[in-house]
Scaffold this motif. Structure first.
Motif, PDB file in Angstrom:
ATOM      1  N   LEU A 144     -13.974  49.820  62.772  1.00  0.00           N
ATOM      2  CA  LEU A 144     -13.680  49.183  64.056  1.00  0.00           C
ATOM      3  C   LEU A 144     -12.346  48.465  63.972  1.00  0.00           C
ATOM      4  N   CYS A 145     -11.510  48.655  64.937  1.00  0.00           N
ATOM      5  CA  CYS A 145     -10.180  48.022  64.934  1.00  0.00           C
ATOM      6  C   CYS A 145     -10.334  46.519  64.952  1.00  0.00           C
ATOM      7  N   PHE A 146      -9.760  45.867  63.961  1.00  0.00           N
ATOM      8  CA  PHE A 146      -9.892  44.431  63.784  1.00  0.00           C
ATOM      9  C   PHE A 146      -9.322  43.655  64.967  1.00  0.00           C
ATOM     10  N   LEU A 147      -8.117  43.974  65.386  1.00  0.00           N
ATOM     11  CA  LEU A 147      -7.453  43.169  66.400  1.00  0.00           C
ATOM     12  C   LEU A 147      -8.060  43.357  67.785  1.00  0.00           C
ATOM     13  N   SER A 148      -8.228  44.596  68.222  1.00  0.00           N
ATOM     14  CA  SER A 148      -8.753  44.821  69.564  1.00  0.00           C
ATOM     15  C   SER A 148     -10.205  44.392  69.664  1.00  0.00           C
ATOM     16  N   GLY A 149     -10.968  44.594  68.602  1.00  0.00           N
ATOM     17  CA  GLY A 149     -12.370  44.192  68.606  1.00  0.00           C
ATOM     18  C   GLY A 149     -12.538  42.692  68.707  1.00  0.00           C
ATOM     19  N   PHE A 150     -11.606  41.973  68.127  1.00  0.00           N
ATOM     20  CA  PHE A 150     -11.662  40.523  68.172  1.00  0.00           C
ATOM     21  C   PHE A 150     -11.662  39.992  69.595  1.00  0.00           C
ATOM     22  N   ARG A 207     -22.819  44.412  55.149  1.00  0.00           N
ATOM     23  CA  ARG A 207     -23.472  43.100  55.131  1.00  0.00           C
ATOM     24  C   ARG A 207     -22.431  42.044  54.766  1.00  0.00           C
ATOM     25  N   ASN A 208     -22.731  40.815  55.146  1.00  0.00           N
ATOM     26  CA  ASN A 208     -21.826  39.683  54.895  1.00  0.00           C
ATOM     27  C   ASN A 208     -20.422  39.956  55.430  1.00  0.00           C
ATOM     28  N   ARG A 209     -20.353  40.630  56.550  1.00  0.00           N
ATOM     29  CA  ARG A 209     -19.053  40.966  57.121  1.00  0.00           C
ATOM     30  C   ARG A 209     -18.484  39.796  57.914  1.00  0.00           C
ATOM     31  N   VAL A 210     -17.292  39.373  57.517  1.00  0.00           N
ATOM     32  CA  VAL A 210     -16.594  38.273  58.183  1.00  0.00           C
ATOM     33  C   VAL A 210     -15.151  38.679  58.413  1.00  0.00           C
ATOM     34  N   GLU A 211     -14.661  38.464  59.615  1.00  0.00           N
ATOM     35  CA  GLU A 211     -13.272  38.758  59.926  1.00  0.00           C
ATOM     36  C   GLU A 211     -12.619  37.536  60.553  1.00  0.00           C
ATOM     37  N   LYS A 212     -11.366  37.306  60.201  1.00  0.00           N
ATOM     38  CA  LYS A 212     -10.626  36.164  60.726  1.00  0.00           C
ATOM     39  C   LYS A 212      -9.282  36.619  61.281  1.00  0.00           C
ATOM     40  N   LEU A 213      -8.894  35.990  62.373  1.00  0.00           N
ATOM     41  CA  LEU A 213      -7.586  36.229  62.972  1.00  0.00           C
ATOM     42  C   LEU A 213      -6.904  34.881  63.141  1.00  0.00           C
ATOM     43  N   TYR A 214      -5.689  34.763  62.616  1.00  0.00           N
ATOM     44  CA  TYR A 214      -4.934  33.517  62.722  1.00  0.00           C
ATOM     45  C   TYR A 214      -3.929  33.634  63.857  1.00  0.00           C
ATOM     46  N   ILE A 215      -3.914  32.634  64.739  1.00  0.00           N
ATOM     47  CA  ILE A 215      -3.064  32.642  65.924  1.00  0.00           C
ATOM     48  C   ILE A 215      -2.098  31.456  65.875  1.00  0.00           C
ATOM     49  N   LYS A 227       0.120  28.412  67.075  1.00  0.00           N
ATOM     50  CA  LYS A 227      -0.138  27.432  68.121  1.00  0.00           C
ATOM     51  C   LYS A 227       1.005  27.341  69.119  1.00  0.00           C
ATOM     52  N   SER A 228       2.183  27.817  68.744  1.00  0.00           N
ATOM     53  CA  SER A 228       3.329  27.733  69.654  1.00  0.00           C
ATOM     54  C   SER A 228       3.479  28.965  70.531  1.00  0.00           C
ATOM     55  N   ASP A 229       3.255  30.160  69.947  1.00  0.00           N
ATOM     56  CA  ASP A 229       3.446  31.389  70.717  1.00  0.00           C
ATOM     57  C   ASP A 229       2.152  32.140  71.012  1.00  0.00           C
ATOM     58  N   TYR A 230       1.049  31.723  70.409  1.00  0.00           N
ATOM     59  CA  TYR A 230      -0.263  32.343  70.613  1.00  0.00           C
ATOM     60  C   TYR A 230      -0.274  33.828  70.257  1.00  0.00           C
ATOM     61  N   LEU A 231       0.514  34.186  69.245  1.00  0.00           N
ATOM     62  CA  LEU A 231       0.537  35.542  68.728  1.00  0.00           C
ATOM     63  C   LEU A 231      -0.072  35.563  67.336  1.00  0.00           C
ATOM     64  N   PRO A 232      -0.599  36.703  66.897  1.00  0.00           N
ATOM     65  CA  PRO A 232      -1.220  36.779  65.567  1.00  0.00           C
ATOM     66  C   PRO A 232      -0.218  36.453  64.463  1.00  0.00           C
ATOM     67  N   THR A 233      -0.619  35.591  63.541  1.00  0.00           N
ATOM     68  CA  THR A 233       0.227  35.281  62.387  1.00  0.00           C
ATOM     69  C   THR A 233      -0.395  35.810  61.097  1.00  0.00           C
ATOM     70  N   GLY A 234      -1.583  36.367  61.195  1.00  0.00           N
ATOM     71  CA  GLY A 234      -2.236  36.905  60.012  1.00  0.00           C
ATOM     72  C   GLY A 234      -3.709  37.127  60.263  1.00  0.00           C
ATOM     73  N   GLY A 235      -4.388  37.565  59.219  1.00  0.00           N
ATOM     74  CA  GLY A 235      -5.813  37.802  59.346  1.00  0.00           C
ATOM     75  C   GLY A 235      -6.437  38.184  58.022  1.00  0.00           C
ATOM     76  N   SER A 236      -7.738  38.250  57.996  1.00  0.00           N
ATOM     77  CA  SER A 236      -8.448  38.641  56.781  1.00  0.00           C
ATOM     78  C   SER A 236      -9.795  39.229  57.154  1.00  0.00           C
ATOM     79  N   GLU A 272      -0.278  38.674  56.428  1.00  0.00           N
ATOM     80  CA  GLU A 272       0.511  37.667  57.117  1.00  0.00           C
ATOM     81  C   GLU A 272       1.604  38.368  57.907  1.00  0.00           C
ATOM     82  N   VAL A 273       1.904  37.836  59.096  1.00  0.00           N
ATOM     83  CA  VAL A 273       2.886  38.446  59.984  1.00  0.00           C
ATOM     84  C   VAL A 273       4.024  37.470  60.269  1.00  0.00           C
ATOM     85  N   GLU A 274       5.252  37.974  60.204  1.00  0.00           N
ATOM     86  CA  GLU A 274       6.438  37.192  60.575  1.00  0.00           C
ATOM     87  C   GLU A 274       7.203  37.989  61.626  1.00  0.00           C
TER      88      GLU A 274
END
Length: 272
Positions: free
Chosen positions: A6-12, A195-203, A205-214, A229-231
Motif C-alpha cells: 500500500l502506498c505510504f503517502l497516499s494511504g496516509f 503484524r505490528n505495522r506502524v507507519e509515520k509521516l513527518y510534516i 510546521k512551516s510549509d506543511y510538506l513531508p519532511t520524512g517518514g518511517s 528524510e526529504v530536503e
C-alpha cells in the motif's frame, strides 16, 4: 504470502481524514488535527513541479542488510497519470552488492533506466526503455519508494473516505534533526499478511510538506523497516515537459551525470 504493497503517502491522507481515535496524552485535539490535515492538503495541492533530495534506508523483509540510497528527484505532477507524476531521478545506492549509481526518467508513456556500479560508470551497458503498463510498473517498482508524486497528486482527488483498514491515527509534535515537526502515526491492525505495522509521516510546521517518514512491520519471524528524510531544493521551478520525454533513442553519459549529481549533493544546489 499474498501481500499488497500500500502506498505510504497516499494511504496516509486517506486514513487521516476520518480516523482520529488515538487517546494518547500528547495527541493534538480533533480540531487541531483537522486543521493540520487541511493545511497539508492545501500545501500539497499548490505543488505542480518540485525538486528534492531524499535520503533513504531500508531493510527488506527477508534481507539481512540495510540498503542506503540518496537521490535527487524532479517531478512534474500529473494527477491523471497512473504514477501521478512524470519524473527524473538520479540515485546513488549502497548495499551488500556494492555502491552504484542509476538514472531514471518517466514521461507517462515510457520509462528509461540505466544503472552501473560506481567503479564501472565508464563501461558500456545497454540502457533499458520500457513501455506498456506491466513493464512500466516493473521498472518503476525498483525505485518507487523515492517518489512523492502520489502525495502531491492525492489532495486533488481527496474523497474524504476513511481508511479501509481502520488505522489508529495519532498526530503529535516531535523533534527531528533539531526541528519541530508534526508526526502523523498510523498503527494498523494485525492481519495474516502483517503484524505490528506502524507507519509515520513527518510534516514541516512551516510549509506543511513531508519532511520524512518511517515504517515498520513483521511477518512470521521476519521484519521490514525503512526511514527517509526529504530536503526540498525547489518548489514549482520552471521545468518543461520536454525534459521528461523518453525518446526511444535516448542515451545518457552516466559518468558525467554522476559527477554533476555529486556536485549538487555536496553544494546543496537545485537541479531541473
Amino acid at each position: 504470502m499474498n501481500r499488497k504493497y500500500l502506498c505510504f503517502l497516499s494511504g496516509f491522507v486517506m486514513a487521516l481524514l476520518n480516523s482520529f481515535t488515538a487517546n494518547a496524552q500528547s495527541q493534538l485535539s480533533k480540531t487541531d488535527s483537522a486543521e493540520v490535515i487541511k493545511k497539508v492538503l492545501e500545501s500539497s495541492e499548490k505543488v505542480n513541479t518540485v525538486v528534492y533530495k531524499i535520503d533513504h534506508k531500508k531493510k527488506g523483509l527477508s534481507e539481512k542488510d540495510t540498503t542506503y540510497t540518496t537521490a535527487i528527484c524532479s517531478l512534474y505532477i500529473a494527477p491523471k497519470d497512473r504514477l501521478k507524476a512524470y519524473h527524473i531521478v538520479d540515485k546513488e545506492y549502497s548495499s551488500s552488492y556494492g555502491k552504484g549509481f542509476a538514472y531514471m526518467r518517466y514521461d507517462g508513456k515510457r520509462a528509461f533506466y540505466l544503472s552501473k556500479l560506481i567503479d564501472s560508470l565508464d563501461v558500456y551497458r545497454e540502457s533499458y526503455i520500457a513501455k506498456g503498463k506491466r513493464k512500466l510498473e516493473q521498472i518503476v517498482h525498483n525505485y518507487n519508494f523515492l517518489l512523492l508524486g502520489k502525495h502531491f497528486a492525492f489532495s486533488r482527488k481527496s474523497s474524504g473516505k476513511g481508511d479501509s483498514q481502520g488505522a489508529n491515527v495519532l498526530i503529535t509534535e516531535e523533534m527531528i534533526n533539531n526541528k519541530t515537526v508534526y508526526c502523523i502515526t498510523v498503527n494498523f491492525k494485525d492481519n495474516e499478511d502483517a503484524r505490528n505495522r506502524v507507519e509515520k509521516l513527518y510534516i514541516g510546521k512551516s510549509d506543511y510538506l513531508p519532511t520524512g517518514g518511517s515504517s515498520f512491520w513483521q511477518w512470521e519471524n521476519m521484519e521490514e523497516y525503512e526511514y527517509y528524510e526529504v530536503e526540498y531544493l525547489a518548489i514549482n521551478p520552471e521545468i518543461s515537459l520536454e525534459e521528461f520525454k523518453v525518446d526511444k533513442n535516448l542515451t545518457v553519459n552516466l559518468a558525467e551525470r554522476y559527477k554533476v549529481f555529486k556536485e549538487k549533493i555536496n553544494n546543496k544546489e537545485s537541479i531541473n
